[in-house]
Structure formats: C-alpha cells, structure tokens
Design a protein around this motif. Sequence first.
Motif, PDB file in Angstrom:
ATOM      1  N   GLN A   1       1.265  -1.552  -0.029  1.00 15.10           N
ATOM      2  CA  GLN A   1       0.229  -0.076  -0.134  1.00 15.10           C
ATOM      3  C   GLN A   1       0.445   1.138   0.102  1.00 15.10           C
ATOM      4  O   GLN A   1       0.643   2.342  -1.173  1.00 15.10           O
ATOM      5  N   GLN A   2       1.901   1.437   1.071  1.00 16.33           N
ATOM      6  CA  GLN A   2       2.816   2.131   0.574  1.00 16.33           C
ATOM      7  C   GLN A   2       3.246   2.374  -0.724  1.00 16.33           C
ATOM      8  O   GLN A   2       3.272   3.752  -0.582  1.00 16.33           O
TER       9      GLN A   2
ATOM     10  N   ARG B   1       2.021   2.968 -14.317  1.00 15.61           N
ATOM     11  CA  ARG B   1       2.735   1.285 -13.492  1.00 15.61           C
ATOM     12  C   ARG B   1       1.279   1.499 -12.175  1.00 15.61           C
ATOM     13  O   ARG B   1       1.120  -0.186 -11.912  1.00 15.61           O
ATOM     14  N   GLY B   2       1.559   2.239 -11.978  1.00 14.83           N
ATOM     15  CA  GLY B   2       1.032   1.943 -10.181  1.00 14.83           C
ATOM     16  C   GLY B   2      -0.457   2.289 -10.185  1.00 14.83           C
ATOM     17  O   GLY B   2      -1.346   0.526  -9.422  1.00 14.83           O
ATOM     18  N   TYR B   3      -1.303   2.945 -11.322  1.00 15.61           N
ATOM     19  CA  TYR B   3      -2.720   2.456 -11.168  1.00 15.61           C
ATOM     20  C   TYR B   3      -2.945   0.992 -11.968  1.00 15.61           C
ATOM     21  O   TYR B   3      -3.870  -0.079 -11.107  1.00 15.61           O
ATOM     22  N   ILE B   4      -2.000   0.814 -12.443  1.00 15.90           N
ATOM     23  CA  ILE B   4      -2.384  -0.298 -13.045  1.00 15.90           C
ATOM     24  C   ILE B   4      -2.563  -1.778 -12.030  1.00 15.90           C
ATOM     25  O   ILE B   4      -3.393  -2.235 -11.739  1.00 15.90           O
ATOM     26  N   TYR B   5      -1.036  -2.096 -11.586  1.00 18.51           N
ATOM     27  CA  TYR B   5      -1.052  -2.906 -10.178  1.00 18.51           C
ATOM     28  C   TYR B   5      -2.015  -2.603  -8.952  1.00 18.51           C
ATOM     29  O   TYR B   5      -2.896  -3.964  -8.814  1.00 18.51           O
ATOM     30  N   TRP B   6      -2.239  -1.234  -9.006  1.00 17.87           N
ATOM     31  CA  TRP B   6      -3.323  -0.810  -7.853  1.00 17.87           C
ATOM     32  C   TRP B   6      -5.000  -1.929  -8.274  1.00 17.87           C
ATOM     33  O   TRP B   6      -5.659  -2.208  -7.386  1.00 17.87           O
ATOM     34  N   ARG B   7      -5.535  -1.600  -9.807  1.00 16.92           N
ATOM     35  CA  ARG B   7      -6.504  -1.746  -9.822  1.00 16.92           C
ATOM     36  C   ARG B   7      -7.267  -3.314 -10.145  1.00 16.92           C
ATOM     37  O   ARG B   7      -7.824  -3.945  -9.750  1.00 16.92           O
ATOM     38  N   LEU B   8      -4.980  -3.999 -10.751  1.00 21.05           N
ATOM     39  CA  LEU B   8      -5.144  -5.015 -10.943  1.00 21.05           C
ATOM     40  C   LEU B   8      -5.182  -6.056  -9.208  1.00 21.05           C
ATOM     41  O   LEU B   8      -6.092  -7.363  -8.740  1.00 21.05           O
ATOM     42  N   LEU B   9      -5.197  -5.783  -8.576  1.00 23.04           N
ATOM     43  CA  LEU B   9      -4.687  -6.701  -7.352  1.00 23.04           C
ATOM     44  C   LEU B   9      -5.951  -5.877  -6.250  1.00 23.04           C
ATOM     45  O   LEU B   9      -6.680  -6.892  -5.908  1.00 23.04           O
ATOM     46  N   SER B  10      -6.636  -4.315  -6.153  1.00 17.79           N
ATOM     47  CA  SER B  10      -8.650  -4.986  -6.143  1.00 17.79           C
ATOM     48  C   SER B  10      -9.248  -5.547  -7.254  1.00 17.79           C
ATOM     49  O   SER B  10     -10.269  -5.873  -6.032  1.00 17.79           O
ATOM     50  N   THR B  11      -8.417  -5.418  -8.330  1.00 19.07           N
ATOM     51  CA  THR B  11     -10.117  -6.262  -8.738  1.00 19.07           C
ATOM     52  C   THR B  11     -10.725  -8.138  -8.764  1.00 19.07           C
ATOM     53  O   THR B  11     -11.045  -8.282  -8.487  1.00 19.07           O
ATOM     54  N   ASP B  12      -9.201  -8.199  -9.431  1.00 18.71           N
ATOM     55  CA  ASP B  12      -8.846  -9.774  -9.636  1.00 18.71           C
ATOM     56  C   ASP B  12      -7.145 -10.217  -8.720  1.00 18.71           C
ATOM     57  O   ASP B  12      -6.061  -9.934  -9.883  1.00 18.71           O
ATOM     58  N   PRO B  13      -7.144 -10.557  -7.514  1.00 19.23           N
ATOM     59  CA  PRO B  13      -6.104 -10.841  -8.242  1.00 19.23           C
ATOM     60  C   PRO B  13      -5.289 -12.183  -8.390  1.00 19.23           C
ATOM     61  O   PRO B  13      -3.807 -11.963  -8.834  1.00 19.23           O
TER      62      PRO B  13
END
Lengths: 931, 445
Positions: free
Chosen positions: A507-508, A525-537
């Motif tokens: 998160q940090q 890149r940060g947003y892509i990871y963020w969305r990926l992680l929050s929608t479909d791990p």
Amino acid sequence: KVLLKYFTPLPTCTVGEIFELKAELNSDKKEKKKEAVKKVIASMTVGKDVSALFPDVVNCMQTDNLELKKLVYLYLMNYAKSQPDMAIMAVNTFVKDCEDANPLIRALAVRTMGCIRVDKITEYLCEPLRKCLKDEDPYVRKTAAVCVAKLHDINAQLVEDQGFLDTLKDLISDSNPMVVANAVAALSEIAESHPNSNLLDLNPQSINKLLTALNECTEWGQIFILDCLANYTPRDDRESQSICERVTPRLSHANSAVVLSAVKVLMKFMEMLPKDLDYYSTLLKKLAPPLVTLLSAEPELQYVALRNINLIVQKRPEILKHEMKVFFVKYNDPIYVKLEKLDIMIRLASQANIAQVLAELKEYATEVDVDFVRKAVRAIGRCAIKVEQSAERCVSTLLDLIQTKVNYVVQEAIVVIKDIFRKYPNKYESVIATLCENLDSLDEPEARAAMIWIVGEYAERIDNADELLESFLEGFHDESTQVQLQLLTAIVKLFLKKPTETQELVQQVLSLATQDSDNPDLRDRGYIYWRLLSTDPVAAKEVVLAEKPLISEETDLIEPTLLEELICHIGTLASVYHKPPSAFVEGSRGVMHKRLPAQSTESPDVGTAAGGSAPEAAPSIIPSQGDLLGDLLNLDMAPPTTSGPPPPTTGMQMGGMDLLGGGLDSLVGISHSVDPYAATPGQPVNPFWVKWSLQTRRSDGVLSLQVWLPAMKAKGLEISGTFARRAGVIQMELILTNKAMSVMTDFAIQFNRNSFGLAPAGPLQVLTPLGPNQTIEVSLPLSTVGPVMKMDPLNNLQVAVKNNIDVFYFSCQYPISMLFVEDGKMERQVFLATWKDIPNDNESQFQIKDCHLNSDAASSKLQGSNIFTIAKRTVEGQDMLYMSIKLSNGIWVLAELRVQAGNPNYTISLKCRAPEVSQCVFQCYEAVLKN
Amino acid sequence: MIGGLFIYNHKGEVLISRVYRDDIGRNAVDAFRVNVIHARQQVRSPVTNIARTSFFHVKRSNIWLAAVTKQNVNAAMVFEFLYKMCDVMASYFGKISEENIKNNFVLIYELLDEILDFGYPQNSETGSLKTFITQQGIKGQHQTKEEQSQITSQVTGQIGWRREGIKYRRNELFLDVLESVNLLMSPQGQVLSAHVSGRVVMKSYLSGMPECKFGMNDKIIIDKAGKGGVTNEAGKSDLGGGGSTSGKQSIAIDDCTFNQCVRLSKFDSERSISFIPPDGEYELMRYRTTKDIILPFRVIPLVREVGRTKLEVKVVIKSNFKPSLLAQKIEVRIPTPLNTSGVQVICMKGKAKYKASENAIVWKIKRMAGMKESQISAEIELLPTNDKKKWARPPISMNFEVPFAPSGLKVRYLKVFESKLNYSDHDVIKWVRYIGRSGIYETRC
C-alpha cells in the motif's frame, strides 16, 4: 633559427605591421620580398587577417622564383574568395604559367587555379585545363585530372557543358598508372553527387584496365582503384572470382589501407561465389593472416582495423575463429585498442576457447581503467549467456570479483548476474545471499534496479525480502525512474508471493507511486497494479508473475541490413563509426545506400539485359519493378536502418548526432511494431501525437501557416510552420515561440521515417537562446535521402523537436508538390510509351470544379509547381493537356487534363505506377489551379 | 577526402594549417583544440567527430597532427598518410619538434601542396620528392628539359621510388633482419600468446636499375623445392651462416607484407620476392610468425604477501639460447604497489634499483650468455592504507637484445641483376645481420 621570429605571438596585425609588410612586399630587393611573403604566410597560419595585403602579395606573383611563387599561390588560395575582384588580377599569370615549358610549373598553375573558388576565375580556367588534360607530360595530366573534380565542386554544370567528364573518362585508358588512379578518384567523387549517372561506366573492359593499373601505381593510387572496384557488381560468379584472384595479391601490401580496401572488395565479391566452390574456402583462408597482421600496425591503425574486424567477424565468423589469442589485450595498449579487442574477444568466444577467454577477462577485471574493467566484467556475463557450458565458471568468477569489494566491479557484476538469472532460471540462485551482502554499496541506478529485480523475482527464497525492499522505499523520491519502477514491481511481486506480511508495504509503494509522483509512467504502472490487485488478484498473479521469455544470446549485434551496408564501406569512416555515411555526411555526398550483391543464379542474363552494365547502375527512366509498393518506398535501394544501440563505451564522440537518442528510437519502435496510422487513419492512437488538419492553402502551393505544436502541449514552446520549395530545395519554415517563463536553448530537430525520406539537411539553426515571449523564424532545408517508411496519409510527417526542457513530438502534413523536381519534363515518346505501359487499373479520375482558367493559363500556372505540360491537343473544342511530374524519389506521375471552353469543371486523369500518390497529386492540382 | 591538415604544438597553438576543401572552415582548427588537445580526459579515440566534422589525429612527441574531413573518407588511408607525412618531414629535417616545424614551415607548405592534391594523397616517396622540392628555390630555372621530364616521369612513373642514373663505385648492400619477440606468459609459465614481428631492412648502394631477388627459409618455398627436386638455390646460400646452424631448416611465416617496390602478383603466384630497390635505406618486408618461436628468456616470478605491510618478491630469469651467444641490454622491470614505502634488493648479477617515480624495481644486466640463470629478491615495505581495492599486480616486463632471429628466419640469398651495367651478382658486396629485440615481453605475477 631565423624564421622563429615570424611566429612571435601577436593577437592581431597592427596597422603599423601591415604598413611595414606592405613596404617590404613592394621592395626592389628579391630577398626582402620573399622574406616579407613568408611573414605574411606565417601570420595567416596563426589566424591573423592579412587580407589587406592582397594587391601587394599578388604583385609578387610574377617571378622566376619557384619558392616565392608557391608562397604567393598559397596566399591566393586562402584569400581569393574574400577578394574576388582582385583575384582576377592573378588570372593572366596563371594562364601564362599553364603554357610554361617546365611541366612542374604548368602543373602548379593548374593545381592552384582549381583551388581558387571564384566564379569569374573558373571561366578562365576551362581552356588551360582542357590543354593540360591532354598535356604530353603525365605529371601535368594527373594534376589536371584532379582539377576536374575541383572545378566540379565549384560549378558542376560548367564541367558537364565543357565536356570535361568525357575527357576524364578517356584518362582511365591513359598509359600512365598515376594518371589512371587520379582520374578514377576524380570520377568516383563526381559520381557520388550524381548517384544514377553511370559516370564510371564500369564494365568488364574498364575493370580490366583498372586491374592492370592496380599492379603499377603508387600505394595511394591502389587505394583509389580498389575503392572504385568495390562499387562494381560483377555479372556472374566467374567474373567475380577472376577479379578476386587479381585483387588478393594486394593483401600483402605494406600499406594497411591498401589491405583493408582489398578486403572490402573480396568481402563483397565473395557474396557471389557459390559456397561449395574450392576457391571460396581458399579465399576465406587467405583473409585471416592479413587481418591479424593489421594488429601489428601503429595503434591508430589498429583501432581502425579492429572496428572493421568487429564487422567482419559478425558477417563471417569463420574467418577469424581460430585467432582468438591475437585479440588478447596487452598491458600497454591504448585504451581505445583495449576496448575494441575486448568486444571482438566476446564475439569470438565459443566452447572451444572459453576457458582461455575467461582467464583473460578475469585478469582484465583487475586493471586500472574503470571503463575497461566494467566492460571486462560485463563480458564475463556475456560469455555465460553465450556459452552455456561456461555459465557456472562465469558465475563463480563474478562472485570472486564481488569479493574484491571494488565498488564499480561489484555493481557491474550484479547487473550481469541479473541477466544470467534470466537466461538460466532456477540454477544459480544460491548466490543470492552473497549479492544481498553488497546491497549497501550499490549507488548506481542500473545496479540498484538489478538488485531490486533479483530480490523481487526471488522473494520467496529470501527470508528478509520485505526488509530489504523496505529499506529502499525510504528514499523513494530520490531514486531514478528506473529504480522506482523496478521497486514498484518488485514489491507487488513480493506481495503476490507473501500476501499476509506485506500488505502494508504494498500500500505504501502504491500510494508513493500514484499520489506523490510526477512521473506519468510510474503513476500509470502504479494504477494498473492497484486496479489489478483490487479487482482480480488471481489475474494479477498471472500478469505480474508470468513466465518471462528467455533473453537472447547475442545482444549487441549490428542489424543485418546495416551490417551489409557497413561491409561495403570497409576501411572508411562509416566502418569506424559503425554508422551509415548518411548519419554523419552532410548533403548528397556518400548517402547512397550500398549493399552486398546477391549470389548469382544460373542465368546471368540480368546484367546483359541492362546493356552489359551493372544492374544497380543501369539508368532507369521509368521505375520498372512490378512491386508498386516497392517503387513507392524506393525499396530497390537497401532499406535504410537505424543502427542498434550505440556501444556506450566505444569512446567515440559523435557530437550532436544522436541528439534525440532514446526519444526517437522508441518513437520509431512504436510505429514499427504497431503503426497506429495504418490501422485507423487519422485516429492517433498514441496520445502524445497531435494531428492537425490542413485546409487553408495558398496559390504557390505553399500551405499557409499552421500551428503544429501548441504551447500547452510542449511546456510553453509553440511551433507553427509551413513548407516551401525554393530553387530546388525543400524548406521547412518554422516559427518557434517561447510562451514559457524560462529561456529555451539547445534546439534540435529530427524526423521519423516517412514516405519520401524527408530529413533535415542540416541542424536546426537556432543560435541564440529563445527568451520568454520571443519568437524566432527558422528555415530548415530538407533532403530526401532519409530513411523511408510508408505513412498514412502518405504526406504525413512525424517530427521530434528537442530543447533544453524536453523532447516534443508532433506530426504535420506537407503538400506533395514540394517533392516535384525540376527535371520532371518527360520526353514525348517516353510519355506515350509509359502511358500505355502503366496498367489501366492504376488510372484515377478526378474533377476539379469551379476553375475559370483557360488551358494555357492553367499550364503556365502548373509549370510554376514543376508540373510540366508536354503536349496539347484540341479535340472538338476540348483541350487535352498531357503533363508529367517527377517526384524526388524518381516516381513519375502522368496526367491528362481536359479543359472545355466555358465549362468551369476540369477532368483530370492520373496514371502512376504507385497509384497511392494520385490522391495527393490531385489535391495539389486543385490547390494550384484554384489560387 | 581529406579536407584539411593542421599541426599543433602541445599547447594547441597552430603551427601549420592547410585547408584543401571548402567545407572545412577556420573554426575546425579551434574545435579540435578545444575538444581534443585541451580535453580533460585522456584521448579515448584517435578519430573524433565534432559537429559532423571528423578529426583524425596522431601524436609525435608533443606535436599533434590532425587531418580533418566532412566526408566518408577511407580512414585507414588517412592514418597511413599521416604516418607518411611524419616520415617525409623527418627525412627532410630530422626530429618532428615545434622548433623544427617552425623553422621549416615554408618547406612543409610546399610538401603539403605536392603530396596532397584536393585531399588526395599523391606521390609521397622522399626519394623522388627530394629531386624537385628543395629549399634552393630557384632550382626550376637551372634544370634542363631532360631533367624536368625525368623528374615528372619518376614522380608519376611505375618505379616512382627510384631515379635513373644512380652510380656507385662500389656496389654494396646491407640486410638487417630485425625481429621483436612478444610474449605473454602466465605466472605458472604457460605461454598465453607469443609472436614475432620481424622486418627486413635493406640499405642498398647499387648502380643503375638493379633487379633483385630475395630468398629466405620460408617453409612453403623449401617444401615446394623439395618436392620438385630443385636444390640448386639452397646450396648457394652465400649469406646464410649468421648465427647458430643447429636451428630448424625452415620456418612457417603466418603473413608478410612488402614495400611497394615488390611485385605482389609474383609473390602471390610463385611466392618469390623480386623487386627493383629504392636507393639507400628502406624496409623491404615485414612478417609475422607464431610457430616454434625461440623465447630467449624465461621469467619465473614469485610474489608473497607477508601480512598487510610487506611483500616478498623473487624473480629468476633464465637465458635460453646457445651458450656462445651473448644477450645485451637486459632490463627486468618489476612493478611495485603504489603504497610502497621502502625496498631492499639483492641481485646476483647486474644492478637493481627501486624507482619510486615509476613504481617499479628496475634490474639491469649488461650482458648475459646463453643457458645461464640469474636471480633477484626484494623485500617491499608497504604503508598501511584504507584503500579497499587490491593492488592490480601489473605484469613483469623485460627488455633485451640478442644476436639471432627468434623466429628462426634465415636469409638464403639476395641476387642482384643489372643487365645494362657491367657488374654481376658476384661483384656486389653483401652483408647480413640478425638482431632480436624484446617487443612486449611480459610475465604475469
């Protein structure tokens, strides 16, 4: 010792000095005169302006003293251009000297006259030159031959009109070898500025003459002849072999340049020999020893030789594969020789010799020169990747080096170990612990990024991976982008592998990357990871931890087409820079792309069909290839290339050549692989590309000013501009406006590849810094010899402009009429034949509405844009105009324009072998006629 | 082609500036000075591109010679030309120094006008240049027509390196076989690389236009002769017998290059070396061999680090040639670390000295016969340092001179034919000498 006084350091000539010299020059005493001229020459050498003495010095010209005469000539060559009117005073003496009984004087006169670049003088030069070209003395003839090249450089038309080219061609059959050699040199140089003129007219007979002269002339003459031979394409493998046989003895010449030029001819002609021929393998064997011998020359020549050998081992590794030892570095070699040797060692490394190579590399890694040591360490890594059997030893060698704790060695080693991990996954991870010990000493971004990658990739095996990565996070914003990106990815990897303990960490990093960063790449890149992680791990896992493709063995090979071209330039600067001549030569000279001949097939009829001359050099009035796209893109020339990433430590300073370096490379990369414009015309895919429609046009075919790059998209720099063709030169007119608060400097411009190879012919001339709210108009001449790639629309041009702030990209469209060349008037007969010859499918018809010109007015108007009317026919009150246009890349467009009296609507039919251009041409017609 | 040629002194002041092409301006002179001569870094490349202009440079003592161009010139040719230019200048006025260049600047301009035309190198043979570029100045007026045409035909002719009508009372020639033997040896005594680069230098004082034929114990020729049963030439070796006779019969030459007087096509087809020599001294050929090299010396190093402040070095050298021969000017250079504070040396032969400024122990021996051995041992005291970096241990290098050819090359004959003048091969007095010198002769430790 007397003369030392001439060099007394004085900033400028004072009035007194000039006065004194004037008096001495006009002295009656010969000795005093001579001394005075010497003083003048000495001042000239150190850069003082002594042009004020022109008449006085020229007065000394009429003398019997040869030494004095030569000094005066030297002065004349320097200052004639600045004083053209007074230079005329010298003409008489020259003309008289050209008739002198002494051949040395005749030659001196003709040699010097050619160096005086004053138009008025060249007229007087013609007659003496004509005589000297036919002089009885070979010394005069050989000097006159070079003089033709000089005159051509000043006034090409004059040389053609006076028929000097034919005389020069005759000199190739001269009885004196040096005359032949100079004639060849002069012709080759002139031919370079007329790529299709077939000036040299190389055919088996003339080749035979050259090969005979080769045995007899001076070492320099041999170089001229060999370099000229290299441009010839033999008709079949038999001819190729017989030329090779006559060139091979040159490999034993003491002059390295003769040897390298011979190597060039052999490397090129060898392409045509069948590989199963005995002679082919004999030739291969003969090439190795002379190449090795070049390494015992002086260091500067060694450097040239090594740069060339680097190309040769890439093209034909078999030649030097047993010669590894000669490339071992000697302790006292200059650094530039060491670095080149190292490069070649890696190229020659194979399973057979890897043990020796490794032992050497380990030795080099302890040397003093930092660049060299780094390269040696990198080389060890490359060996590991290239020769699988050696990987283990390489890794242990690298570990040994890490133990030395020499900072830059450790960092370099970590960078290459990362690559080794990628090449051999799950094999050497046991060394990770050792690597982690050195974490604190890494201060270079590349090494830090590599280490972070390793930690992230193997997070599951490193117990304290989270602690290690966390330690980097503290100074996140001080890191370079490379490290930031790597850290972001590594922590996400870690999280996917050990989700429970690292939630806080991820998160940090995500918030650091997305909220506190200015860098769009990092945020994205940060947003892509963020969305990926929050929608479909699960999906995130599949994306982030996907299996990576293996890295290839040879990473820095020169691209094959470029390599072929460079092989054709062996021995020259291009082979030293590893760049095509067009990358560093200005203007039209030497930008013809050369390529290797193909192996000859059974039927040698290609050559004979073209009238016995080389297929490449055959003059083509009409492009005759069937492949239309090929025509359009000029693919009959070797495709232009961008060179691979330049080796960073070669030590060359290519000042200002790669201004936009990475920026444009990636740009080319985009259009290469995706080509967004081809898929959806007019719909830019990449948001950084801004497109502007062009509507307003002016009468002369020049588009009126367009804003190409608005200030808001370019950090305050606004660029607007237009195109024009003036005196045969295409100009891009730019208006740069600084709407920002700070001063802008260091402007530079580059084009992406485009349909017609438009490229800046010189640098962007913005000499003074551009202050806030200042505007500057710049005119940039364009050449049409740049790299070619078909664009959609055809006349689209993608431009990158750099300044001290950033690199900006925009695209614009140029009117195709810019490319209509002045010699576009076709012969009537040719026109008829061509019209018939082009298939009817290629014909397109357009209507031009509301045009109130009569046919003659239209014709003369069009002529102004290089659209030439060839014939006019009137049938039943309807005027038919037949017109031709030639584009800068040699494509012809034929047109039939029908004008009916009283009818404001014209009909136009266009025929062209590349029908793609028709639409653009029609637009030009419309633009020209309506304004 | 070459656009201009500049000569600078060590400060970067221009001594000579000659521009041949319009595309080279005065600013090029300054660009090179600023970017290369005054550059802070050491030179990283002999070719520099500054603002689309390429500069080629060579340095002779502290004089810079730079050739400038904007075209894609033949780079090898430019460097060959620069070397040639140095040779020509040296043969006119000796050493290339600032003073000599300043004193001869008129001559240099005259030479530059003659040997480069529009940037194309022309005849650059000093032999023929000296016939018409003299510092007498007025010579042109005193020449007869014949003399003039003789000069021009020689300058442009097929045999540009020799003038007609040379006469000597005593026809004599000297052959020097000069070899430099190069070695790189591992600490364990394994030969990593070794080669001999040799030169045959000839001084000829022969009348007329003599046709010469040179023969040596080249393996290819001997094998060919052996097969064909032709032995007459081998028997007549009137020059051989230089050094030891126990050597091998023939040697394998990896590659050779020849002076431009040698007919290369003849060498290519028959491997025979025939030529009309230039007058005076010149280099006939260069060659390189790598097989069966006689390494005149072997160096056996032993370096021991005793703690952090002391090094013990022991070096043994062994001479490896016939005991009757003497090597001369032997010098062994043992590098020492930068933090050396004191050195104590003991050597059996010769003199050894620690030279702090060169970071080395230099051990000199005047003469040493073959099959002998000598030893030096040294104790090196070191200052303790914080420097983490280990000492790089540069190799131990050696210099020497031996009176034989380490490659094993033998001159078999040099025949002289001059059909027009009445002297025969037997009347020519011939001398031959063999000298082997160390090139880069290094042993790692």
